[in-house]
Write an enzyme that holds these catalytic residues in place. Sequence first.
Site, mmCIF file in Angstrom:
data_model
loop_
_atom_site.group_PDB
_atom_site.id
_atom_site.type_symbol
_atom_site.label_atom_id
_atom_site.label_comp_id
_atom_site.label_asym_id
_atom_site.label_seq_id
_atom_site.Cartn_x
_atom_site.Cartn_y
_atom_site.Cartn_z
ATOM 1 N N GLU A 254 0.825 -1.207 0.000
ATOM 2 C CA GLU A 254 0.000 0.000 0.000
ATOM 3 C C GLU A 254 0.865 1.265 0.000
ATOM 4 O O GLU A 254 0.545 2.240 -0.669
ATOM 5 C CB GLU A 254 -0.931 -0.020 1.211
ATOM 6 C CG GLU A 254 -2.031 1.027 1.178
ATOM 7 C CD GLU A 254 -3.119 0.757 0.155
ATOM 8 O OE1 GLU A 254 -4.138 1.444 0.191
ATOM 9 O OE2 GLU A 254 -2.950 -0.139 -0.708
ATOM 10 N N THR A 359 -13.456 5.762 -13.102
ATOM 11 C CA THR A 359 -12.404 5.430 -12.143
ATOM 12 C C THR A 359 -12.660 4.103 -11.444
ATOM 13 O O THR A 359 -11.756 3.524 -10.854
ATOM 14 C CB THR A 359 -12.228 6.562 -11.104
ATOM 15 O OG1 THR A 359 -11.008 6.366 -10.394
ATOM 16 C CG2 THR A 359 -13.401 6.618 -10.135
#
Length: 431
Positions: A254, A359
């Site tokens: 991440e 998106t």
Amino acid sequence: LKIFSFSHRVLGSLLSAHIIITDTKQPFGDMTIKDYDNELLHMAHDLAVRLLPAFENTKTGIPYPRVNLKKGVPPDSNNETCTAGAGSLLVEFGILSRLLGDSTFEWVARRAVKALWNLRSNNTGLLGNVVNIQTGHWVGKQSGLGAGSDSFYEYLLKSYILFGEKEDLDMFNDAYRNIQNHLRRGREACNEGEGDPPLYVNVNMFTGQLMNTWIDSLQAFFPGVQVLIGDVEDAICLHAFYYAIWKRYGALPERYNWQLQAPDVPFYPLRPELVESTYLLYQATKNPFYLHVGMDILQSLEKYTKAKCGYATLHHVVEKTKEDRMESFFLSETCKYLYLLFDEENPLHKSGNKYMFTTEGHIVSVDERFRNSLWKDILPGEEDGAEKIKPNELKAVNFSSNCNRVPDERRYLLPLKSNYMRQIDRMVGLI
């Protein structure tokens, strides 16, 4: 509920499905529904109306981050929201307005974008990542391409692609120029010259000074945006950096600290951004290297994340421990982009129609319906009869190449010269 997630995932899916069902050409096979009477469009309208209270009672026009679909904004609601959450609603809200002939939804979304844009730094032209919707004060002063900012830039460009509004492209080009000037580090050219590989870092929005030495996995979307604007060379270089991290761990942590060459936040929730950029780079270059990248990603997913009933979030990319969690975007985006990467004969590639992905990976056709609005005179900051740009007039600033300029002879060589590939591998600790 988060207005950002609900708008993108639920509203976007309803609109995309409606557009596909009502397409007279039916390029994906017969997906019509007998006696269909625009029910999905009505549901989208109902949902959007329930989201509208988020845009009320804010002194800036920037929406509240959360709204109760039954009761509206709670009295104790948070006044702080992220740039991406508040400024990435224009595609879905704009499509809905233009399908309905009702300016309300596009108007509130565009007002929010304008409000954020007007709060950018006078010194650098950059935006922060968290803002107070009542005061316009930047609570988070970090300017970057990752969490909190990512889709704001993506939707400036995609709004232009869909609606043809010149101001959207002007804002994107201005933002892209400032990103290149203040966030980009490394040598000037991707595939030639001396110096470090290009990298986009997190800086203070007011000074342009480096704030930290990590990048997050969400930033891997940016090569795909660079492909759409025509900056293919820079996209190749940035994509190679994220792919090198993937090769090292079999996943993208991440947060990755490029100075320490180690994850700062070690989990991987099956995010799609690297796959999306891989797919778009393959579509732009047709270089088989990106098929190899896709296969590498697919094999890593099968090896490290496959579980009995699906695919699991990696709790730690080094230890390969799993969490009992599979996010919805894994199916709607990660798997979709992988599938399309290898499916050359897909109607999406063969129909002759132009499509764009939202998106959240929803398919939207790019057609004249969305380039016509009846309310030019009432949109915030717009003038009646403002200039529209035709699709083939798209231009970017600071780009060194273009999709149609990738020479045929380069399509079967490494997209990045081998010495630069090795340089990136060393930078992430692969060699």
